[in-house]
Design an enzyme around this catalytic site. Structure first.
Site, mmCIF file in Angstrom:
data_model
loop_
_atom_site.group_PDB
_atom_site.id
_atom_site.type_symbol
_atom_site.label_atom_id
_atom_site.label_comp_id
_atom_site.label_asym_id
_atom_site.label_seq_id
_atom_site.Cartn_x
_atom_site.Cartn_y
_atom_site.Cartn_z
ATOM 1 N N HIS A 276 0.827 -1.204 0.000
ATOM 2 C CA HIS A 276 0.000 0.000 0.000
ATOM 3 C C HIS A 276 0.863 1.256 0.000
ATOM 4 C CE1 HIS A 276 0.670 1.062 4.278
ATOM 5 N NE2 HIS A 276 0.597 -0.231 4.523
ATOM 6 N N CYS B 22 3.807 -4.598 6.458
ATOM 7 C CA CYS B 22 3.362 -4.282 5.103
ATOM 8 C C CYS B 22 4.524 -3.780 4.245
ATOM 9 C CB CYS B 22 2.263 -3.222 5.143
ATOM 10 S SG CYS B 22 0.726 -3.797 5.885
#
Length: 411
Positions: free
Chosen positions: A336, A355
């Site tokens: 992301h 992430c």
């Protein structure tokens, strides 16, 4: 005897009259005797009885049977010289008569029209025994009820969908599968260039299918589970066949390297972009291995409570909304756009909770280029792999060991 002329005439008349009477009586006795003999004969004879039907007929399913598998036809069979004159099978709910075929020798009738699940039927027949005497019979039965039905579906592949070449096919069953070997033989995935597949069971109701290599790019594929009428185990009968048609897109693969803090993106084996990234920090290192993009959302709200964190915990972070998100695991690993506060660390250090973060333009590029079913591989973090069922980590299992449920990799 002598008669006078006068006496002679009278006597002759009398004699003739007596003679006539004697003849008449004689004939009358004969007639009366003949009638008496006939009446006696009629009274002593036994009245003829109507022959009784003695035919033998077997019906499948048997009378008052329940849970009959509707994929199995109803049959009526004449035995020991018995033939069938007519058979009628009726759906008790709709009143519709089902079609059937009678054998050439008229000894066997078989329903030729599909029966329905959870339905009552009445079967009547007229048969003729070896003595040509007719008899009738009736039988009722019910088919598999809802409580004993099972179905299958693939939740991660939709009819007509387009997916990356790394897409894992996950078959779900509504009831536990006991007869796994038999069910595996009924699962197929076909398409031009699709290699041999293997199945790995994650539970009694979930099985995944994959090939040794990825699926071929830009290919129409059909996945099937032909379980209609099949006993999955414990008397649970498949109520329909599963068929899903989908296709694959271009081959897309991304490699995230913790050593270089970069991600390389490949389309059809050609490098199309290299971008800086930030990965998981020391407390939340990024998992290694190959993962599959599960879903994508333009925005996604990250909430630390979903990780079991509470305010005041060392790893607590304030909830935030991320942009251009692509999920890699169920537990919350995404690709992301990094938060503005992390921009200074992108390509330099690791500040995320596992992430893979990117600068806005690069995150947009990944989001627009990659899709569900594409592969993202992370290396050199020093952390184990994610469990294969935490998302789709199936590509981290050697193909030779894929069907071995006891195989334990580095996770």
């Amino acid at each position: 005897m002598a008669f006078s002329p006068k006496e002679s005439m009278a006597s002759r008349r009398q004699a003739l009259g007596l003679s006539a009477l004697g003849l008449t009586s004689a004939f009358g006795l004969v007639a009366c005797g003949s009638s008496a003999d006939n009446a006696s004969s009629s009274a002593s004879a036994t009245p003829s009885e109507k022959p009784k039907y003695a035919g033998k007929v077997s019906v499948v399913p048997e009378n008052e049977a329940t849970e009959h598998n509707p994929t199995h036809p109803a049959t009526v069979t004449g035995e020991e010289g018995t033939t069938l004159k007519s058979v009628k099978l009726v759906n008790d709910t709709t009143g519709a008569e089902l079609k059937g075929t009678l054998s050439d020798d008229k000894t066997t009738w078989t329903s030729s029209e599909d029966l329905e699940f959870d339905t009552q039927y009445t079967l009547t027949y007229t048969a003729i025994d070896s003595q040509k005497v007719e008899g009738k019979g009736e039988s009722t039965f019910g088919t598999v009820t809802a409580a004993n039905q099972a179905d299958a579906w693939i939740p991660n592949v939709q009819e007509g969908g387009v997916y990356g070449v790394g897409q894992i096919l996950e078959f779900h069953f509504s009831e536990p599968v006991v007869n796994k070997d038999a069910i595996e033989k009924l699962i197929s995935v076909t398409g031009k260039g699709v290699g041999e597949g293997k199945i790995r069971w994650y539970s009694d109701t979930v099985a995944r299918w994959r090939t040794e290599d990825y699926l071929p790019a830009r290919t129409a594929i059909t996945a099937k589970a032909n379980i209609l009428g099949v006993d999955l185990g414990n008397g649970m009968i498949g109520n329909s066949n599963l068929v899903v048609n989908f296709s694959t897109s271009d081959k897309r693969y991304a490699l995230a390297d913790n050593y270089t803090k970069t991600m390389q993106m490949f389309v059809n084996d050609k490098l199309v972009n290299t971008v800086p990234i930030t990965l998981g920090n020391e407390d939340w290192p990024s998992v290694v291995g190959k993962l599959v993009v599960i879903e994508q959302e333009a925005t996604y709200k990250f909430d630390p409570t979903t990780l079991g964190l509470k305010k005041g915990d060392p790893h607590w972070y304030e909830p935030f909304t991320a942009h251009n998100t692509s999920r890699l695991t169920n537990s919350g690993v995404f690709v992301h756009q990094a938060l503005p506060s992390a921009y200074a660390y992108v390509g330099v250090g690791n500040v995320s909770h596992g992430c893979l973060g990117m600068m806005p333009a690069d995150a947009q590029y990944f989001f627009d280029t990659f899709d569900v079913g594409d592969i993202v591989e992370t290396v050199n973090t020093g952390y184990p792999m994610a469990d294969p069922d935490n998302g789709y980590g199936d590509w981290n299992i050697p193909f030779a060991s894929y069907s071995d449920e006891n195989y334990k990799g580095d996770w």
